[in-house]
Design an enzyme around this catalytic site. Structure first.
Site, PDB file in Angstrom:
ATOM      1  N   CYS A  34      45.264  33.399  49.433  1.00 35.53           N
ATOM      2  CA  CYS A  34      44.611  34.210  48.415  1.00 35.53           C
ATOM      3  C   CYS A  34      43.109  33.984  48.552  1.00 35.53           C
ATOM      4  CB  CYS A  34      45.129  33.757  47.041  1.00 35.53           C
ATOM      5  SG  CYS A  34      44.347  34.625  45.675  1.00 35.53           S
TER       6      CYS A  34
ATOM      7  N   GLU B 141      36.355  29.503  46.187  1.00 31.71           N
ATOM      8  CA  GLU B 141      37.672  28.883  46.276  1.00 31.71           C
ATOM      9  C   GLU B 141      38.680  29.820  46.924  1.00 31.71           C
ATOM     10  OE1 GLU B 141      37.553  25.786  42.546  1.00 31.71           O
ATOM     11  OE2 GLU B 141      38.318  27.778  42.127  1.00 31.71           O
TER      12      GLU B 141
ATOM     13  N   CYS C 198      39.989  35.963  32.043  1.00 32.90           N
ATOM     14  CA  CYS C 198      39.878  35.482  33.421  1.00 32.90           C
ATOM     15  C   CYS C 198      38.663  34.574  33.588  1.00 32.90           C
ATOM     16  CB  CYS C 198      39.779  36.689  34.346  1.00 32.90           C
ATOM     17  SG  CYS C 198      39.346  36.267  36.036  1.00 32.90           S
TER      18      CYS C 198
ATOM     19  N   CYS D  36      36.634  40.514  32.572  1.00 36.78           N
ATOM     20  CA  CYS D  36      37.855  40.535  31.765  1.00 36.78           C
ATOM     21  C   CYS D  36      37.912  39.236  30.956  1.00 36.78           C
ATOM     22  CB  CYS D  36      39.085  40.648  32.673  1.00 36.78           C
ATOM     23  SG  CYS D  36      38.996  42.045  33.809  1.00 36.78           S
TER      24      CYS D  36
ATOM     25  N   CYS E 114      46.573  32.415  39.211  1.00 36.98           N
ATOM     26  CA  CYS E 114      45.818  33.638  38.962  1.00 36.98           C
ATOM     27  C   CYS E 114      44.864  33.438  37.798  1.00 36.98           C
ATOM     28  CB  CYS E 114      46.747  34.779  38.576  1.00 36.98           C
ATOM     29  SG  CYS E 114      47.857  35.274  39.846  1.00 36.98           S
TER      30      CYS E 114
ATOM     31  N   CYS F 130      32.346  37.458  39.147  1.00 35.95           N
ATOM     32  CA  CYS F 130      32.844  38.828  39.060  1.00 35.95           C
ATOM     33  C   CYS F 130      32.099  39.516  37.921  1.00 35.95           C
ATOM     34  CB  CYS F 130      34.342  38.854  38.786  1.00 35.95           C
ATOM     35  SG  CYS F 130      35.014  40.526  38.714  1.00 35.95           S
TER      36      CYS F 130
HETATM   37  N1  SAH Z   1      39.633  41.444  40.441  1.00 41.48           N
HETATM   38  C1  SAH Z   1      40.921  41.791  40.909  1.00 41.48           C
HETATM   39  C2  SAH Z   1      41.563  40.744  41.778  1.00 41.48           C
HETATM   40  C3  SAH Z   1      41.513  39.305  41.316  1.00 41.48           C
HETATM   41  S1  SAH Z   1      42.480  38.777  39.985  1.00 41.48           S
HETATM   42  C4  SAH Z   1      41.829  42.161  39.757  1.00 41.48           C
HETATM   43  O1  SAH Z   1      41.506  41.847  38.641  1.00 41.48           O
HETATM   44  O2  SAH Z   1      42.839  42.797  40.010  1.00 41.48           O
HETATM   45  C5  SAH Z   1      44.164  38.859  40.488  1.00 41.48           C
HETATM   46  C6  SAH Z   1      45.121  39.043  39.290  1.00 41.48           C
HETATM   47  O3  SAH Z   1      45.094  37.892  38.416  1.00 41.48           O
HETATM   48  C7  SAH Z   1      44.731  40.215  38.416  1.00 41.48           C
HETATM   49  O4  SAH Z   1      45.847  41.008  38.130  1.00 41.48           O
HETATM   50  C8  SAH Z   1      44.220  39.546  37.181  1.00 41.48           C
HETATM   51  O5  SAH Z   1      44.319  40.353  36.050  1.00 41.48           O
HETATM   52  C9  SAH Z   1      45.093  38.328  37.077  1.00 41.48           C
HETATM   53  N2  SAH Z   1      44.556  37.312  36.164  1.00 41.48           N
HETATM   54  C10 SAH Z   1      43.284  37.081  35.815  1.00 41.48           C
HETATM   55  N3  SAH Z   1      43.197  36.071  34.935  1.00 41.48           N
HETATM   56  C11 SAH Z   1      44.458  35.642  34.714  1.00 41.48           C
HETATM   57  C12 SAH Z   1      45.035  34.605  33.924  1.00 41.48           C
HETATM   58  N4  SAH Z   1      44.264  33.794  33.198  1.00 41.48           N
HETATM   59  N5  SAH Z   1      46.373  34.455  33.949  1.00 41.48           N
HETATM   60  C13 SAH Z   1      47.152  35.256  34.712  1.00 41.48           C
HETATM   61  N6  SAH Z   1      46.665  36.241  35.487  1.00 41.48           N
HETATM   62  C14 SAH Z   1      45.338  36.437  35.494  1.00 41.48           C
HETATM   63 FE1  SF4 Z   2      37.088  40.158  37.795  1.00 38.72          FE
HETATM   64 FE2  SF4 Z   2      38.874  38.445  36.812  1.00 38.72          FE
HETATM   65 FE3  SF4 Z   2      38.738  40.921  35.829  1.00 38.72          FE
HETATM   66 FE4  SF4 Z   2      39.714  40.514  38.296  1.00 38.72          FE
HETATM   67  S1  SF4 Z   2      40.599  39.788  36.386  1.00 38.72           S
HETATM   68  S2  SF4 Z   2      38.212  42.063  37.661  1.00 38.72           S
HETATM   69  S3  SF4 Z   2      38.420  38.792  38.968  1.00 38.72           S
HETATM   70  S4  SF4 Z   2      37.114  39.375  35.714  1.00 38.72           S
END
Ligand code: SAH
Ligand code: SF4
Length: 339
Positions: A99, A86, A113, A110, A329, A106
């Site tokens: 984006c 996506e 996410c 986290c 995000c 991934c």
């Molecule tokens: N993997 C990288 C880039 C992708 S995520 C990273 O984690 O930085 C881009 C941003 O979205 C990151 O700061 C991540 O922590 C945030 N993010 C992930 N899940 C989210 C959520 N459910 N709500 C808001 N931000 C989120």
């Molecule tokens: Fe991976 Fe989501 Fe963590 Fe970014 S926020 S490193 S995309 S698991």
């Protein structure tokens, strides 16, 4: 898009002169050609023979969503091996930001996410990242607009795919091709130290954002599991090297999880590391993505921002639009495509 080496090989095998390869590359990246038929600089016969052996795009568009307000759009693409990827378009009055996803899934995992929840499937190539941008560039061109920024903040951890991410940056940058300035690109990472070091040396103009989310190792170990490998001290040492070498603003991201990372002890611990020239903190209100977390209220976000500012941190709130179409995000999920 097609890798340049593949274009060159095909052109050579067809007995056409080498400059034809350059024309194909320019037609794809500048002309935004969707297929060989559109490449009218090429003789008709060559277009047909190239089309018989190559496909112009590595990704096929599957579905397209537009938010009710019209400011956010999301597209789902299929890779040739059947994975879903996506990409999101964010429209602003004077900017249009794409984006892009850098991986299918991934590996970092986290817990807040969606992309992390289902694990890692495979790396995306630089050409597959380019195709996400080219798709939106074509759509915008039809409205007389252009892609002004590209952020590697979709699915995946770009600095666990550093070779291809940096190659995508060079492709986007190439003055012969797409010609988007490096300063218009941003990479978001959870703090993969070797990747940050490479970025500093190989692409110092590209903006860097570090997903912090917690300022004590015990909490960050839980929120960003890669912290167990690259803890706060080594991440911040890499950040200091980055700022010293690039003299550019460095962004930190903090997804606001009420009751988890918005306490005063986190603010104090973060402030002691973030009160530095050129450091800037962005708060991202948590978007519903499961994992047992709750979205903050506006007041909770504002209160946290005020406490960070009072502690001496440059801090702003970044609202991520597109929640209605699961484009905000953290909401890009791994999709299995039925074939
Ligand atoms: N993997 C990288 C880039 C992708 S995520 C990273 O984690 O930085 C881009 C941003 O979205 C990151 O700061 C991540 O922590 C945030 N993010 C992930 N899940 C989210 C959520 N459910 N709500 C808001 N931000 C989120
Ligand atoms: Fe991976 Fe989501 Fe963590 Fe970014 S926020 S490193 S995309 S698991």
């Amino acid at each position: 898009m097609i890798a340049r080496s593949e274009i060159e090989t095909a052109v050579a095998e067809l007995g056409a002169p080498p400059y034809r390869a350059r024309q194909v590359y320019r037609a794809l990246t500048r002309g935004l050609a969707v297929d060989f038929e559109e490449m009218t600089v090429l003789p008709r016969a060559l277009r047909a023979s190239l089309a018989a052996r190559l496909t112009a795009s590595a990704l096929a568009p599957v579905e397209h969503w537009r938010s009710p307000a019209g400011d956010t759009e999301k597209a789902l693409f299929a890779t040739r091996d059947g994975h879903g990827v996506e990409a999101v378009l964010l429209r602003y009055p004077r900017r249009a930001t794409v984006c892009v996803s850098s991986q299918v899934g991934c590996a970092v995992g986290c817990p807040f996410c969606s992309s992390g929840r289902l694990g890692f499937t495979r790396q995306l190539s630089a050409e597959e990242m380019m195709d996400q941008v080219l798709y939106w560039a074509r759509l915008l061109r039809a409205e007389g607009r252009r892609v002004t920024n590209v952020v590697f903040m979709g699915m995946g951890e770009p600095l666990l795919n550093t070779d291809e991410t940096l190659r995508a940056c060079s492709l986007l940058n190439d003055p012969e091709g797409f010609a988007l300035a490096a300063r218009a690109l941003s990479i978001s990472t959870v703090g993969v130290v070797p990747g940050i070091d490479r970025l500093r040396r190989e692409a110092p103009q590209v903006n860097l954002a570090v997903s912090l989310h917690a300022a004590t190792d015990d909490l960050r170990d839980r929120l960003v599991p890669l912290n167990r490998r690259f803890g706060l001290d080594v991440v911040f040492a890499a950040c200091a090297r980055h700022v010293r070498a690039t003299r550019r603003k460095l962004f930190f991201e903090w997804v606001v999880l009420p009751g988890v990372n918005d306490g005063d002890e986190q603010v104090a611990a973060a402030a002691s590391r973030l009160r530095r020239p050129l450091y800037h903190l962005n708060l991202i209100p948590f978007n519903e993505a499961g994992g047992g977390f709750r979205a903050p209220t506006r007041d909770e976000v504002e209160s946290l921002r005020r406490r960070f500012v009072a502690a001496g941190v440059r801090c702003t709130v970044r609202r991520s639009p597109g929640g209605e179409i699961e484009a905000a995000c953290g909401q890009l999920a791994l999709r299995r495509l039925g074939r």
